[in-house]
Design a protein around this motif. Structure first.
Motif, PDB file in Angstrom:
ATOM      1  N   TRP A 111      10.201  46.292  19.275  1.00 25.39           N
ATOM      2  CA  TRP A 111      11.357  45.881  18.777  1.00 25.39           C
ATOM      3  C   TRP A 111      11.606  46.265  17.503  1.00 25.39           C
ATOM      4  O   TRP A 111      10.710  45.712  16.428  1.00 25.39           O
ATOM      5  CB  TRP A 111      10.543  44.237  18.695  1.00 25.39           C
TER       6      TRP A 111
ATOM      7  N   TYR B  79      13.996  36.201  24.571  1.00 26.83           N
ATOM      8  CA  TYR B  79      14.355  36.977  23.437  1.00 26.83           C
ATOM      9  C   TYR B  79      14.737  38.492  23.929  1.00 26.83           C
ATOM     10  O   TYR B  79      13.780  39.023  24.615  1.00 26.83           O
ATOM     11  CB  TYR B  79      13.306  37.241  22.352  1.00 26.83           C
ATOM     12  N   THR B  80      15.932  38.844  23.410  1.00 28.00           N
ATOM     13  CA  THR B  80      16.279  40.325  23.975  1.00 28.00           C
ATOM     14  C   THR B  80      16.555  41.212  22.954  1.00 28.00           C
ATOM     15  O   THR B  80      17.111  41.004  21.923  1.00 28.00           O
ATOM     16  CB  THR B  80      17.267  40.212  24.987  1.00 28.00           C
TER      17      THR B  80
ATOM     18  N   GLN C 195      23.772  32.517  24.141  1.00 24.45           N
ATOM     19  CA  GLN C 195      23.188  33.628  23.330  1.00 24.45           C
ATOM     20  C   GLN C 195      23.458  33.559  22.088  1.00 24.45           C
ATOM     21  O   GLN C 195      24.616  33.396  21.757  1.00 24.45           O
ATOM     22  CB  GLN C 195      23.511  34.842  23.985  1.00 24.45           C
TER      23      GLN C 195
ATOM     24  N   VAL D 126      19.449  36.130  16.257  1.00 23.12           N
ATOM     25  CA  VAL D 126      18.459  35.431  15.658  1.00 23.12           C
ATOM     26  C   VAL D 126      18.456  35.635  14.069  1.00 23.12           C
ATOM     27  O   VAL D 126      18.452  36.984  13.863  1.00 23.12           O
ATOM     28  CB  VAL D 126      17.033  35.497  16.308  1.00 23.12           C
TER      29      VAL D 126
ATOM     30  N   HIS E 159      18.539  35.561  20.979  1.00 20.95           N
ATOM     31  CA  HIS E 159      17.943  34.504  21.560  1.00 20.95           C
ATOM     32  C   HIS E 159      18.773  33.969  22.900  1.00 20.95           C
ATOM     33  O   HIS E 159      19.867  33.496  22.514  1.00 20.95           O
ATOM     34  CB  HIS E 159      17.753  33.365  20.495  1.00 20.95           C
TER      35      HIS E 159
ATOM     36  N   SER F 181      13.047  30.024  26.328  1.00 26.14           N
ATOM     37  CA  SER F 181      14.082  30.763  25.317  1.00 26.14           C
ATOM     38  C   SER F 181      13.245  32.291  25.871  1.00 26.14           C
ATOM     39  O   SER F 181      12.224  32.555  26.055  1.00 26.14           O
ATOM     40  CB  SER F 181      13.460  30.710  23.832  1.00 26.14           C
TER      41      SER F 181
ATOM     42  N   LEU G 114       8.971  34.857  13.623  1.00 26.46           N
ATOM     43  CA  LEU G 114       8.397  35.230  15.064  1.00 26.46           C
ATOM     44  C   LEU G 114       7.621  36.471  15.134  1.00 26.46           C
ATOM     45  O   LEU G 114       6.608  36.465  16.137  1.00 26.46           O
ATOM     46  CB  LEU G 114       9.933  35.500  15.824  1.00 26.46           C
TER      47      LEU G 114
ATOM     48  N   LEU H 277      17.612  40.700  17.100  1.00 30.13           N
ATOM     49  CA  LEU H 277      16.770  40.050  18.233  1.00 30.13           C
ATOM     50  C   LEU H 277      18.270  39.114  18.675  1.00 30.13           C
ATOM     51  O   LEU H 277      18.630  38.449  18.007  1.00 30.13           O
ATOM     52  CB  LEU H 277      15.738  39.594  18.029  1.00 30.13           C
TER      53      LEU H 277
ATOM     54  N   GLN I  18      13.574  35.602  12.567  1.00 31.76           N
ATOM     55  CA  GLN I  18      12.816  36.794  13.035  1.00 31.76           C
ATOM     56  C   GLN I  18      11.558  37.334  12.563  1.00 31.76           C
ATOM     57  O   GLN I  18      10.432  37.576  13.046  1.00 31.76           O
ATOM     58  CB  GLN I  18      13.718  38.137  13.053  1.00 31.76           C
TER      59      GLN I  18
END
Lengths: 223, 184
Positions: free
Chosen positions: B44, B62-63, B14, B17, B52, B60, B25, B50, B22
């Motif tokens: 978000w 993203y959380t 993990q 990002v 990854h 991938s 993205l 974020l 970001q």
């Protein structure tokens, strides 16, 4: 100059809105020119038993339990999904055979899931924990605890707990069989047993009968 | 994609990002989903980092705060997770399958054309035809919420014409292992 300031203000506004969406929705009505508002999310109810939205419970593996839960918690929704009319409407375009097959499948699935859950509980009850005292040299030992994960204990956290309790090093390592175990420096096997019996911190729900202490002497070279 | 997925074995690492990444993205997400920037900010928040989560096979996830928000396979399209889609159902175009297909979908099967073209199914009208390789929300006959997310394997008009074979490839569905992961 004044115009520029105004524009800056406008640019800031959406950022503020993003930070506090709840405050924004109530305040937006009073402002002259409301910034674009975030759309509120749809609140979705999930079944507490199978985690699906309740309309999908019928496809899950615990329909009868889900039904019970829904009747208790949200009786209006229960009416919506499981009343006779709803059941009639649901059949809709599906042929009768397909419907009965579906029901059979659901029943089968449920039985299977139940059997699986039973087996898991049995396995848990039968699984043993070994606390092994391993001799490193004549007067130094390490203690290896194996089998904690069967009781749903996070090994990493448990190791941390042991480390701070005994003020020694404790780590999660793989033993030669490729299973994870906790290795604590020093001979603490009796203390660990005591901790398990008293259910200190993370060590909950372990029957003391399932714990055994074994001693592992290092073989002498040339023996 | 998530039929077999476990957080303990399939996650390689993990990393937070970078802000610049970001930003790019965010523009990608805005261009791919039908979502307003303000709403995306709620899902978000700009201030929140974020994370990854790299998984096996170039997957991938993203959380934000450990909660999966969207995922991407290699360089493919970005899919929201099903929980996000439930909250904001309009972000992806929708297709619907008939009732008979639900149980197969819940077992992870891809969606065949007949299930989409039959009476209980729904495909967008010719005016808004979907192209192939479009992420779609898969709804089910008589149900309110989406049951899965997929990617079209042929255009919606083609599905009507051919009416055979895989129409929508299932990416994630209700009850798969990604659904089971609430926080990483």
């Amino acid at each position: 100059m004044g115009a520029k300031k105004n524009r800056d203000k406008n640019r800031d506004a959406p950022a503020a809105a993003a930070a506090e969406p709840t405050a924004e929705t109530s305040a937006a009505g009073q402002e002259g020119q409301p910034p674009p508002e975030p759309k509120p999310p749809v609140q979705v109810l999930y079944c507490a038993v199978c985690s699906f939205p309740p309309e999908y419970c019928e496809f899950g593996s615990s329909l009868s339990k889900c039904k019970e839960w829904l009747q208790d918690a949200h009786s209006d929704l229960f009416q919506k999904y499981y009343s006779d009319e709803a059941l009639q409407a649901k059949i809709g375009t599906l042929s009768l055979e397909a419907q009965s097959k579906l029901e059979q499948d659901a029943a089968k699935k449920e039985a299977k899931a139940e059997a699986k859950a039973d087996a898991a509980v049995k396995k848990k009850l039968a699984s043993r924990i070994t606390i092994k005292r391993i001799e490193r040299n004549k007067r130094k030992h390490v203690t290896a605890i194996h089998g904690l994960e069967a009781f749903g204990i996070d090994l990493k956290k448990a190791a941390k707990q042991f480390a701070s309790k005994f003020a020694t090093g404790a780590s999660v390592t793989k033993n030669p069989q490729g299973q994870d175990e906790i290795v604590i420096q020093g001979d603490v096997s009796d203390d660990v047993l005591e901790m398990i019996e008293e259910e200190v911190g993370l060590l909950k729900g372990i029957p003391a009968d399932n714990v055994e202490i074994v001693e592992d002497k290092k073989k002498k070279p040339g023996d | 994609m998530f039929k077999k997925f476990s957080t303990s074995t399939d996650i390689a690492g993990q990393t937070p990002v970078k802000t610049s990444v970001q930003r790019s993205l965010r523009t990608t997400v805005l261009s791919q989903w039908k979502i307003e920037p303000e709403t995306l900010d709620v899902i978000w928040p700009k201030k929140e980092g974020l994370v990854h989560v790299k998984c096996r096979e170039h997957l991938s996830i993203y959380t934000v705060h450990g909660e999966p928000i969207f995922f991407q396979h290699f360089d493919g399209p970005i899919y929201p997770t099903l929980r996000v889609l439930h909250k904001y159902p309009y972000i992806l175009p929708m297709v619907r399958v008939d009732r008979g297909a639900i149980r197969f979908l819940l077992a992870g099967a891809h969606m065949m054309c007949p299930g989409l073209t039959s009476a209980g199914g729904y495909l967008p009208p010719p005016g808004e035809a979907l192209a192939a390789e479009t992420p779609v929300a898969i709804h089910a006959e008589g149900k309110e919420h989406a049951v899965g997310i997929g990617i079209t394997k042929m255009g919606s008009e083609e599905m009507r014409k051919v009416n055979k074979g895989v129409g929508v490839e299932t990416v994630t569905y209700l009850g798969d292992d990604l659904w089971a992961v609430q926080t990483i």
